[in-house]
Structure formats: C-alpha cells, structure tokens
Write an enzyme that holds these catalytic residues in place. Structure first.
Site, short mmCIF file in Angstrom:
data_model
loop_
_atom_site.label_atom_id
_atom_site.label_comp_id
_atom_site.label_asym_id
_atom_site.label_seq_id
_atom_site.Cartn_x
_atom_site.Cartn_y
_atom_site.Cartn_z
N GLY A 1 137.93 -67.51 -55.62
CA GLY A 1 137.95 -67.34 -54.18
C GLY A 1 138.80 -68.42 -53.53
O GLY A 1 139.17 -69.42 -54.15
N CYS A 2 139.12 -68.18 -52.25
CA CYS A 2 139.99 -69.11 -51.53
C CYS A 2 139.30 -70.46 -51.34
O CYS A 2 139.88 -71.52 -51.63
CB CYS A 2 140.39 -68.51 -50.20
N TYR A 3 138.06 -70.44 -50.86
CA TYR A 3 137.34 -71.70 -50.68
C TYR A 3 137.18 -72.46 -52.00
O TYR A 3 137.48 -73.65 -52.06
CB TYR A 3 135.96 -71.44 -50.09
N GLU B 1 143.02 -72.49 -44.69
CA GLU B 1 141.68 -72.91 -45.00
C GLU B 1 141.71 -74.41 -45.14
O GLU B 1 142.67 -74.97 -45.70
CB GLU B 1 141.29 -72.28 -46.34
#
EC number: 1.2.1.38
Lengths: 348, 348, 348, 348
Positions: free
Chosen positions: B152-154, B245
């Site tokens: 995932g991005c996070y 992010e």
C-alpha cells in the site's frame, strides 16, 4: 446601548481584516479608526476589496489616531512591534481596552520571551497586568482586564483540548506529541515564496519543527495546569487550504480511559457556547468550523495500550484570533459573550 | 529487445490509469489488454480523456482476455475481488508475471487477512509464493518472483522510513506513532460524498483512526525487521490535494541520536535510485515527489529528550502503487530498475 | 550522438525550472550552465527542491558563463532584460542556438513593441532574424533559425485554434472574442499579493482586460493569416489551479458551419504530434494536458446563428513555454521533434 | 415579533443547507421542519456535521410534515420533483409562503418548460401565480406573492448585469455572449465523477455548452426587458472552487459608451442593498462575495469598437439561491429586506 468605538491596529493583515469583518456587523461596535502604516491614506476596500459595501474610516498611520476617543483597540501588528505601540496607546488613554492579537504579551516570563522572540521585551512593565486571553480558561480575569493577550491559533486549539486533561491528571504531561496542521492564512498576508498559490497548492510541507514559537505558549499553559514545567513535541505542517487548523495530540494515559478523557472535556465545556466536544465516534474536521468561532474537540482510542488521541480544530483567524478577541471584548464590556460571533461555519 | 506484452486489470481506476500513463511511455512495454468490467466496450479515452493521444486496446471484461499471450499483468482491482481472478490468470498462463497493486496478497498470515479484510482469503494457496513488493527491502525475492504483492501507499512511505531503524535497533518499536496525511486520490475513483470537491476541498479531516487496513502491513513488516510482534499508532488524515502522501513518524530512541538515524538511513539507501534521505535541516515535502517514483525521507530532532521525528513522502499513485509495480516488473524482466520511471516531480 | 550542451538563463523562475525538468531527462541534452543572478552560488535544489535527485551545475551570474562551450541557450528571463543579454551571448558565440521564452523578440514591429512594452527595443538589429516559434506554423523557418522567439502561452493556445480558420477565411477576423483562463503559474514565481494561496485560492478574478501584452502577438499572427490588420477582444481570468490555460474563442462564421471549422483544423493538424482536434461532442479540458506538451482543440456550435465557439487548452509552462522551446530545439538540431516531450498529462 | 415557522424541503442538499445556515441565525425565523426523504430519521448534523451546535428538528419525509403549522417553506428539491409537492403543500395550507429554489416554476411558458426540462409541467395551474424571484427586478410582485420561483444562480448574475442595459436599449440583444464560470457546488451534492476532488481540482472544463437550462431563464427575462424574443450564447465552465460564479458578458453597443452602461447600472442599483456596481477601473472578483448575499457588477471597455464587457459575480448558494430566497421571504413577511443577510464575504 451606545456603540463602543473601536480601533484596529494593523488592519491590512488577515487578523485585522477578520476583526473588521466581524466587528462591522457587531451590534455594539463601531469601527472608528483603522491603521496600517504602509497603506496609510488608502481606503480599506483598496486593500481588501471584499469590504466594498462598508463605509469604513480611511487607513491612517497609528501615530495619527486620537486614542482618547476610543473604547477599545484590537492589535493585529506583527510581534515585536506591538509592545511599544500598546504602551503608547495606554499612556494616551489609560482607560482603553486592549485586545492584542499579536504574540507580544503572551509569555509571562521575560527570559522565555527573549529566548523565543530573539529580543528583550520592550514593555515588560505591562506584562504583569496582561491576561492570557484564552476565554474558556481565564474568563474572570479577562472580564476585569485592561490588556488581554489573545493566544495564538495553535495554542488555542491545543490548550482547549489538553488543559482540562492535564489539570485532572488524566494524562502524562511529559509525553505529549502534537501533530499540527494549518491552513495558509496562518502565515499571514506578507509576501513569501512558500505561500504562493503555485508553491503551497496541491502539496504539504512541515515547517518550524522544534522551533515554532507557539510551543512556548503551549508549554507555559500546560505547565500551569499540571503544576510543573513541561516540554511538548509540537510539529506543524502547512496544508493547502486558506483557513483552518487541526491538532492531533497523542497522549499517554495515567490509568484513565479515552472515555474518561471525553467525560472530563464534556464536563469542562458543558456550558461553553463555543467549545464543543464531539460524541464518541464523531471526528472533528476543519470544515465544521471554517469562518466560525467554534472549536470542535474529539477523543479517540489508540491501538497502543494506555494511549489516546485528542483531536481539536478551529478557524485560525476566528477562534484562533479575531473571533476570540471579540469574545474577550464582549466580556470586558459586559456584553453577552456570543454577541456578533454566532456565524455558522461556511460549508461547503 | 522485443516489448513485453502487458495487461492491466481494473484500468478504469486511478492506479490502473497511472500504470497506463507510465507503461505507455515505457520503452520495453506494450499495453495489449485493458480490463474494466463495468466499462467494457468503451475506449480508454472515454474513461480517461487525458489518454486521447494514445492508441490503446479497448476496455474488455477480464474473462475475455487471452492470458496466454501476455507477459505480465498489473492488477488494480479493489481488494477482495483480486484473489480469484489472479488464481484464474495464473492457471491460464503459469508463466505470467503478476504485479498486484491490490491488498489481496500483502498479508502473509491467513487469520490476520481475515480479521482486517472481513472475509476469508480466497486463494491462500498462492499466498506462499507472493513476495511483498517493497522493492528496496525485497529486491532479490522480487527478481525471482512470479507474483508480487505491491505494498500500500502508506506502508511504502512508513516502512522505507522505519524498517532500517527497527532492524538496527535504533528505535523502540513499541512506541511508534505515525501521523499520516494523504491526498484524495488515495480514496480511489469511486463515488463517495467525502471525496467530492466541495466536501474535501479547503478542509482537513481524519479518518479510519485505529482501523485503517494499512496498519496491518506496517505492523507485519516492522515486526519482521524487529523480530517481534508490533502494534503501532497509525492515524490518517485526508488532505485537499489530489496526489501525495506524507508520514510524520514519532519514535523513541534506544540511546541513538537523530544523526544516528539519518546515518543509518543514508547507509541503507546509498545506492538506491528512488529512495533519498534529505540532508540535515532539509525537510521533505510532497511537492518534491508529485507524479514521480521518488521517496524523500528526513530526520528531525525532537525537543522531548530521547525522541526523534522521521518524515517521509511519496506520490501514492506512483511509488505508492503503479510506479513501484513497474519498478518490480523491471526487476522481474531483468531490465534496468529505473526504466520508464525517471520522471521528475511535476512542480509547480 | 554526443549530447548537446545547454545553458538556461533565468533558471530560478517557473519557465526555467520546467525547461530543467524536461531537459534533465532529454536523451540528447546535457545541462551545463544555469544562471540566476539573484541566486548565484546556490545549488538548483536549494531554489527548487524537487530537483534533489539531479546532479546539476550550480547557479551562476549570466556574465560568468562561457557561452563558447554551449550549443544552445534557453532564456527564461523577464521581458525587457533579455534583449541585451541575448545580443551579448550571440556576440560571444555566433553559432549558438537561442530559444527565447521571454517576450523580447516576438513582435516584429518596433513601434508595436515600444507601445506594448513601454520602452524601445534594445536589440532590434536581431529582430529581423528572430523566428516566431509557434512550431506548427513556422516549422521550416524554425529549423533554419539561430534565434527563436517562442510565443506566449495564451498566443499558442489561441493561434493554434484560430490561424487555420483565419487563413481559410472561414471566420470573420473583425469579430473575435477570446475569453481566456489561466492557472496561477502564468504570473510567474515573483512575489505578488494576488498570487498568494490565500488570495488566489477558491476564487476567480479577471485581470489586464484590454491591456494584456499577449494581445499584440495574437493580433500580429492572426493579421498575418488574414492578410490584414486585426483587433481582437482578449479577456484573461485568473483561475485557482497552478498549471493550465483554457481559451474560449467566440467567432463569427463566413458562411461556414462548425463542422467546416473542425474539418479545417483536423486537416491542419492531421500529422502533428502535439496538436489534437477533439471529435465532435468531446470538449477539451485542462486536465487532459497538465504537465504535457499537447494541445487540445475543439469546436462547438453556438445557439446564435452564424456563430461558433472554438475551445483550446494547453499547459502554459510546457506547450505554452518550455516544452515548445524544446520542440523547437529538436528541430534546430535535426532531432525527432518529439524527443523528450512525450510525457502524458499527469491526471489526476 | 413572534418568529415565523419555517420548513425546508430537501434539507440534505447544498441549497437546503445554506438556507439552514442563514435561517438558523435569522432573528425572525424558526426552523421547525426539515425534510430529506432519503435521509429521513437522521439528525441534520449527521448529514451536515457543521451544524453540530444547532438544535434542529430531525429530518423527516416530506409527507410527514404538518404544513398547516408553518408560515413559509423553502424548497431545495431537484427540478421536476417540486411541482407536485408544492401543489400538495399549498393545498394543505393555502396561506403558506413558498420560496422555491428549484427550477420548477421559473419558466412562464409551458412549452418552453417542456422543451428544456424534458417533461410536461406537473402543476401548470400554479405557474400563473408564481413570481420570478429576482428581487431587484420584481420586488413589488414578490412582496405580494404566495409562490416565488427564485432564479437560478447564473440567471441572477447575468440578469442583474444585463436587464437594465437591455431595458434602456443600450445594447444589442441579438449579440450577447455570456462566458460563465461556476464553482463546483453549482453541481450539487449528488455523486458525480466529474465533481470528485481529484477530477475537478486543479483543472477547468467547459460543460453543457448550448444546452444549459439556465439559458431559458436568461432569454425569457432579457426578452421581457427588450420586448422581443432573444437568443443568447451561454457557455459555462467548471472552476476548481467550491462557491462563486463569475459571468463575463460580451455586448455590442447601440451607440452607447461603456461609461453609459456603468451609469445606467449605477442608476438602477443606487438604492439596492445587495447589488453593487464597481467604480471605473475596479474589477469584480468572486472572492469579494463568497458566502455573502452581495452581487458585484463592473463594466470594462472593449478594444473592439462599439463593444463592451460586463462582469458580474455572486455566491451561487447565497444570492444565487438560499440568500435571495430569504431576501424574498423578508419582503413577503414585511421584514426589512436585509434581515439576516448582511454577512460580509469570507475572505480569505
């Protein structure tokens, strides 16, 4: 009731203009002097065209104002410049009420001021009578004061969230982490590259980590509540929105539960017109307070044991500055505290 | 070199379209199949008009694709739907390379998957061979893999910042607080009220505190690095920007200094093309990575003793999804890892 | 092929930095000199931190550059300052190629220049050889030129939409109304109050109506196409987005239909790599070209009889400036015209 | 004065919520019924959390409201659904005042309604008594009315700018080009892909060219002013801001000068509280009216002979909808017209 005559120092900045926006529609106020030394001679609507419908006094240099004819002064000048001007205003009219929205009288300790602001205090003889203008915490003293040092925007958001918890010893004040997020108006109207639309838009950047001057106020007041000196982590971030401030505070619990924290905050603000605690499960968001004098505070459990998250949000120019100043003015003039301040957030 | 034939599952979403954006200009790739079951029959530029200049295959249902003619598949489907489809694709063509950008093969533990995603895993027999696709941490395994579960991005932002520190025992893994901020594309292209322009614009709201599924990946991988089970605080906020992010991680030091942390990260990424550690005093910001495959990581001292702040930022659709998937594909095909990925951030 | 050695004058502005962004990844270019007199001595990543991953020459004063070692120079200086500097550069190295992105050599008429720019031309002896760098209209001359005056962003958008129609006598050139909308980068990186995030965000304001200098270029080139002097209405508006320009041109038809207009444009751009005409019913939008060198043009019928609407959009910093300059450089060096310019729009 | 009891139909949309925002602070109004059929049973702050501080009635289905107990109803329902509901409300309580913010009673001609809205009018017997609620033009009729059809946002902006000019025969009504720009709230709160933050942000797109239903209202009312049927060009564009509308109208002069136009507008609005004409040289901008009930109108000379440009701006949800409805309600109840409506624009 005759209207109180109001002057605004530094009317060409955002806190000054938001004071004008609200005072122009305040039923007991009349704006009779506006100063802005670099714009002296201009009309207010040349400087802020959204005031086109108002009949306001022309901008003048602060030295030109007859302070004896005013009942109250709002000060939106940059820190450092305010101390001597306020001393001069009070000398000219000792009965005038001062609502200082700058940082110049917020720190009670002379050394702390010098350390954080880089120069000696220039009117420390007045500091003793200055009341820290966080209305919900210092209402009685504000009511009786002549000089109110309205808190910074971040401290207002943080202290309303944490002071009741520190006072009640529900949290460990030696382990407070405040991740703070601010809209761009927090940086003022001065011309800076990082607040240009093309630079700040569509992006997020941290700034002044470990060195933001609002830390000093936060530590001063949590220290008062806890009865001991406190050092906090305060980490601000610039967010691509004009108004709004959001503080996510990570706290360690002294045996309490998140529900205990919420209950304590609800108790503290049960009768407050502007400080609201959200119900369990409801998260504050800046959209709910934009343009208004309200603060929203929420408590969330942490997946890490013995920890909680306290969320708080306000509009940095209203409850974080001009609105709170007017709330204090209302108290100082014996007016209902909410007068002129009940605008609901502009959403969407 | 002949071009590799590439299919994209779920091409009508944002991760799918960013894969198209990058693969369409990749010198060794040829997009030969695009699926989007609800838009089957349309051209890609009907669904994403910014592809007007490309000659792309028409969108079809995934069941219509002849997988035997493809060399690799990118999967941008929603989690939960992916497992059975990938199993079917691999059955049709066991030699195909799978770059899964969904969450379906990221958690190695079957129970953990069921707990966080609310249903049993539907192709757990494949989980064993799935490699967690965080390139900098699993490069060798990815090179040899058939099925890569891109993170995932996070997690990508957090793990690149913290795994080297946890491995080197410089931080206390039981006291990690991650304040995360994401642009709105992180929520996908689905229609939701809170991602409307008028709702998300000019505002900031926290969400999924304590329940965001990316926590599971973060805990899994920090746990691997630390050699013990870990629970972290992960608190995400929605920011009014499309991409980007930013993770602000608050860590407790095991006797190390912030400079030690920076040195450890610099050592870890000295030869990495996309992971960059900022010099002391330079703060990462999302603007520096927008639209690019780069990650910026920085370390800042905390005013609280024995603590530090680790900052990391990336573009959630590139290094946080499609870009990292392509980086992995390059490895799997023996291509230079940076091929097609060296675009610099679009700033301003 | 050895790489061409490139210098950039005014690298601290947005057109300069977008030239760096694109040239740094151009396979036939090597950036060997960057000038920015007010930032001389700094690294480029101090001025534009999104270049952190590049190894670029340090910023110097333009007087310090050895022009004899360069093959081409891009000039992103403000208008008025460019003429003498370019004259000096050409004197130092008569064989160098100049891609001027400023306004200094765009107007062929000396009086017109003086009238619109408020001072006499300072190197009019060079004006004769300057080629107006609208690639699609002047490709052959550009290929042979030494000094190319790249058009303004608005003129590029407007002229690509209207010149073929004026040439073919399909529209009445005495009744052209151009309602233009620009993102905030169009105003440059200089510090101005109206381009602060808090001022330009969430709002729309017209500016320079009847006095925008791009009118002169538009009238010059439509005049050439029509064979007669032309006066147009050109009304620009500032839009809260960083990049992108959109021109809505209202034209009177000389007996032609909107479909005739579209057909003429399709014919004109049938073989053009960057100028695209949308199909009937498809409307251009800035999102489709953000960060790219593409232009989208569309034609719509007007409910008023004998009128049509021509829509055109581009990224003001790419096809409207640095991208088109590189397109011209490619021609001047005999490279494929699209080299280094095929990035697809960054959407979302 | 006892407070008027107010109901709001369609309180879960943006026009409904802006009516709540303003009426909740209106000194002569009490909100006693809120309907939203798809959200019936919820509290208003579940649907719009920025109302957390208000004590409002719970949302109910419209069929559940006792209309006999209300003095006025605001209708924020989608067009097409409103006609039958309003007929039912008036049947239940013939003395009630209706402020319709939908499009259902704006067009006086039955065929025109059917043509633009795609179905037959469902309560044409009421159309005869419906007054077009553009306050400045129909004040007397509104004061006496029972059913007021408040105009669309675009028509309000355009008609206030052009009707006095058409009436005075200063402009040629056969050659009116209106380039219109709207914030995203203009599209309502419904879930649409093109109004997602990631799609509408940082971009500009035209829409509904030649087919926007507000054209019909504009033509109807300019026709009345001119005494003849009129066809206008009306070209709307979606702008990345939540609120605000800006119309740039290009007009042909009947021998008049731009100064004549400004003088005519100043005469028309000399005593108007909300319609303001800017001084020569001052350009309206949406920032000046955001969140307020004010309209700003300006006139600029065109470089094309015998032409002028008329600029007008308002907040689409206030003067363009809920604010104007309240202005009309004030008239209908004999209250000062500005009651509850004097909020100044929220800038920045």
């Amino acid at each position: 009731m005759t209207k109180k005559k109001i002057g605004i120092l530094g009317a060409s900045g955002y806190t000054g203009s938001d004071a004008v926006r609200l005072l122009a529609r305040h039923p007991n106020a009349e704006i009779t002097a506006l100063t802005a030394n670099t714009h002296a001679g201009k009309t207010m609507s040349e400087v802020f065209p959204h005031f086109f419908m108002l009949d306001l006094p022309r901008l003048v240099e602060w030295e030109k104002v007859d302070w004896t004819r005013l009942d109250a002064v709002f000060c939106g000048l940059p820190h450092g410049t305010t101390q001597e001007i306020i001393a001069a205003v009070l000398k000219a009219n000792p009965g005038i009420k001062i609502l200082d929205m700058s940082a110049d009288f917020r720190l009670r300790d002379e050394d702390s001021y010098a350390q954080w602001y880089g120069h000696e205090h220039r009117a420390f003889e007045l500091q003793g009578e200055a009341v820290y203008g966080l209305t919900e915490l210092y209402r009685e003293k504000i009511t009786a004061a002549r000089l109110v040092a309205c808190p910074g925007c971040y401290p207002t958001a943080v202290l309303l969230a944490l002071v009741p918890l520190a006072k009640a010893k529900l949290i460990d004040v030696d382990d407070i982490i405040i991740d703070a997020k601010s809209g761009v108006t927090g940086a003022g109207r001065g011309l800076k590259q990082n607040t240009l639309f093309s630079e700040a838009g569509e992006g997020l950047s941290p700034y002044s980590i470990g060195s933001h001057r609002h830390s000093a106020e936060i530590e001063q007041e949590i220290g008062v509540a806890a009865g001991s000196a406190v050092t906090v982590n305060f980490t601000p971030h610039l967010i691509p929105m004009a108004r709004g401030e959001f503080c996510t505070s990570y706290v360690k619990l002294n045996g309490a539960t998140p529900d205990d924290l919420r209950a304590e905050l609800e108790k503290a603000y049960a009768n407050e017109p502007f400080a609201h605690v959200t119900k369990k499960g409801v998260l504050p968001q800046t959209q709910n307070v934009r343009g208004s004098n309200y603060v929203q505070i929420g408590v969330v459990a942490d997946r890490i044991k013995n920890r909680a998250i306290v969320l708080s949000t306000l509009d940095n120019l209203v409850k974080g500055s001009a609105g709170q100043a007017i709330q204090n003015m209302n108290l100082m003039f014996g007016l209902p505290e909410t007068t002129g301040l009940e605008q609901i957030a502009l959403f969407p």
